[in-house]
Design a protein around this motif. Structure first.
Motif, mmCIF file in Angstrom:
data_model
loop_
_atom_site.group_PDB
_atom_site.id
_atom_site.type_symbol
_atom_site.label_atom_id
_atom_site.label_comp_id
_atom_site.label_asym_id
_atom_site.label_seq_id
_atom_site.Cartn_x
_atom_site.Cartn_y
_atom_site.Cartn_z
ATOM 1 N N SER A 1 139.975 78.547 25.697
ATOM 2 C CA SER A 1 140.743 79.484 26.515
ATOM 3 C C SER A 1 142.135 78.917 26.757
ATOM 4 O O SER A 1 142.334 77.708 26.760
ATOM 5 C CB SER A 1 140.038 79.720 27.853
ATOM 6 O OG SER A 1 140.811 80.554 28.681
ATOM 7 N N GLU B 1 132.679 85.974 29.039
ATOM 8 C CA GLU B 1 133.714 86.605 28.211
ATOM 9 C C GLU B 1 133.496 86.334 26.725
ATOM 10 O O GLU B 1 134.005 87.064 25.880
ATOM 11 C CB GLU B 1 135.102 86.105 28.610
ATOM 12 C CG GLU B 1 135.615 86.676 29.913
ATOM 13 C CD GLU B 1 136.907 86.027 30.382
ATOM 14 O OE1 GLU B 1 137.500 85.215 29.637
ATOM 15 O OE2 GLU B 1 137.316 86.333 31.516
ATOM 16 N N GLU C 1 132.723 82.827 34.021
ATOM 17 C CA GLU C 1 133.523 83.923 33.481
ATOM 18 C C GLU C 1 133.914 83.647 32.032
ATOM 19 O O GLU C 1 133.867 84.548 31.191
ATOM 20 C CB GLU C 1 134.763 84.169 34.343
ATOM 21 C CG GLU C 1 134.462 84.598 35.756
ATOM 22 C CD GLU C 1 133.615 85.865 35.871
ATOM 23 O OE1 GLU C 1 133.632 86.706 34.941
ATOM 24 O OE2 GLU C 1 132.924 86.023 36.884
ATOM 25 N N LEU C 2 134.292 82.418 31.743
ATOM 26 C CA LEU C 2 134.635 82.062 30.364
ATOM 27 C C LEU C 2 133.410 82.179 29.457
ATOM 28 O O LEU C 2 133.515 82.652 28.325
ATOM 29 C CB LEU C 2 135.219 80.652 30.303
ATOM 30 C CG LEU C 2 136.573 80.483 30.989
ATOM 31 C CD1 LEU C 2 136.945 79.013 31.085
ATOM 32 C CD2 LEU C 2 137.640 81.280 30.261
ATOM 33 N N LYS D 1 135.767 75.781 38.661
ATOM 34 C CA LYS D 1 136.892 76.266 37.869
ATOM 35 C C LYS D 1 137.366 75.158 36.936
ATOM 36 O O LYS D 1 137.530 74.010 37.350
ATOM 37 C CB LYS D 1 138.042 76.704 38.782
ATOM 38 C CG LYS D 1 137.711 77.919 39.609
ATOM 39 C CD LYS D 1 138.885 78.320 40.468
ATOM 40 C CE LYS D 1 138.543 79.553 41.291
ATOM 41 N NZ LYS D 1 139.664 79.939 42.156
ATOM 42 N N GLU E 1 140.134 73.379 35.294
ATOM 43 C CA GLU E 1 141.563 73.227 35.579
ATOM 44 C C GLU E 1 142.350 72.555 34.476
ATOM 45 O O GLU E 1 143.557 72.735 34.381
ATOM 46 C CB GLU E 1 141.748 72.444 36.878
ATOM 47 C CG GLU E 1 141.316 73.214 38.095
ATOM 48 C CD GLU E 1 141.792 72.560 39.382
ATOM 49 O OE1 GLU E 1 141.808 71.313 39.456
ATOM 50 O OE2 GLU E 1 142.141 73.308 40.303
ATOM 51 N N GLU F 1 143.667 80.051 29.581
ATOM 52 C CA GLU F 1 143.810 80.312 31.010
ATOM 53 C C GLU F 1 143.292 79.153 31.853
ATOM 54 O O GLU F 1 142.166 78.723 31.689
ATOM 55 C CB GLU F 1 143.049 81.579 31.393
ATOM 56 C CG GLU F 1 143.620 82.832 30.780
ATOM 57 C CD GLU F 1 142.891 84.064 31.250
ATOM 58 O OE1 GLU F 1 142.745 84.225 32.478
ATOM 59 O OE2 GLU F 1 142.462 84.842 30.393
ATOM 60 N N SER F 2 144.111 78.693 32.763
ATOM 61 C CA SER F 2 143.730 77.629 33.680
ATOM 62 C C SER F 2 143.117 78.231 34.944
ATOM 63 O O SER F 2 143.477 79.326 35.360
ATOM 64 C CB SER F 2 144.961 76.807 34.067
ATOM 65 O OG SER F 2 144.634 75.865 35.056
ATOM 66 N N CYS G 1 140.058 79.234 35.571
ATOM 67 C CA CYS G 1 139.006 80.248 35.433
ATOM 68 C C CYS G 1 137.655 79.652 35.802
ATOM 69 O O CYS G 1 137.384 78.485 35.515
ATOM 70 C CB CYS G 1 138.940 80.756 34.000
ATOM 71 S SG CYS G 1 140.348 81.742 33.515
ATOM 72 N N LYS G 2 136.813 80.468 36.405
ATOM 73 C CA LYS G 2 135.453 80.018 36.675
ATOM 74 C C LYS G 2 134.722 79.868 35.350
ATOM 75 O O LYS G 2 134.863 80.686 34.444
ATOM 76 C CB LYS G 2 134.729 81.012 37.571
ATOM 77 C CG LYS G 2 135.281 81.013 38.985
ATOM 78 C CD LYS G 2 134.514 81.952 39.876
ATOM 79 C CE LYS G 2 135.087 81.899 41.286
ATOM 80 N NZ LYS G 2 134.388 82.806 42.190
#
Length: 108
Positions: free
Chosen positions: A16, A29, A25-26, A85, A87, A18-19, A21-22
Motif C-alpha cells: 500500500s 481491500e 482494512e488493508l 495502524k 505507520e 497509504e500510511s 491505515c488499519k
C-alpha cells in the motif's frame, strides 16, 4: 511503501502507499478473509494477528488493545488488526490458529 506479509497464507504480500491505515482494512481491500466478529470495533479479539516482525512499524496500542492485554487476551506479540495502524515499513504477521477460517487454505 507499506507492506504486510501474511506468513501462514503462503507469505501473501499486501502493498500500500497509504500510511496510517488499519491493518484489517488493508487485508480486506485485498480480498482476503480475516475474522472480525464484532464488526471491527475493538470489542473482541477475533481479529488478532501474531506479529512476527515489524511491531515497531505499527502505531502505539489503542485503549482497546491495552484493555485486552491487561486481561490476558492479547500477549506481547499480538495486536488487533481492527485497531493497529501500519505507520511505516513492513510487518510480517500470522493468523492465529484459533481465528482461522475453515474455508481457507493456510500454509505453515
Amino acid at each position: 511503501m507499506y507492506k504486510i506479509i501474511i506468513e501462514n497464507l503462503y507469505s501473501h504480500e499486501i502493498i500500500s502507499s497509504e500510511s496510517g491505515c488499519k491493518v484489517i482494512e488493508l487485508i480486506h481491500e485485498n480480498y482476503i478473509d480475516w475474522m472480525h466478529a464484532c464488526g471491527k470495533k475493538g470489542k473482541c479479539t477475533s481479529c488478532k494477528m501474531i506479529v512476527k516482525e515489524g511491531m515497531d512499524n505499527l502505531a502505539p496500542m489503542t485503549d482497546r488493545e491495552i484493555f485486552f492485554r491487561e486481561r490476558g487476551r492479547l500477549n506481547e506479540t499480538e495486536r488487533l488488526t481492527c485497531q493497529a495502524k501500519l505507520e511505516k515499513g513492513e510487518i510480517v504477521i500470522r493468523v492465529a490458529d484459533v481465528n482461522k477460517f475453515p474455508h481457507m487454505d493456510y500454509s505453515e
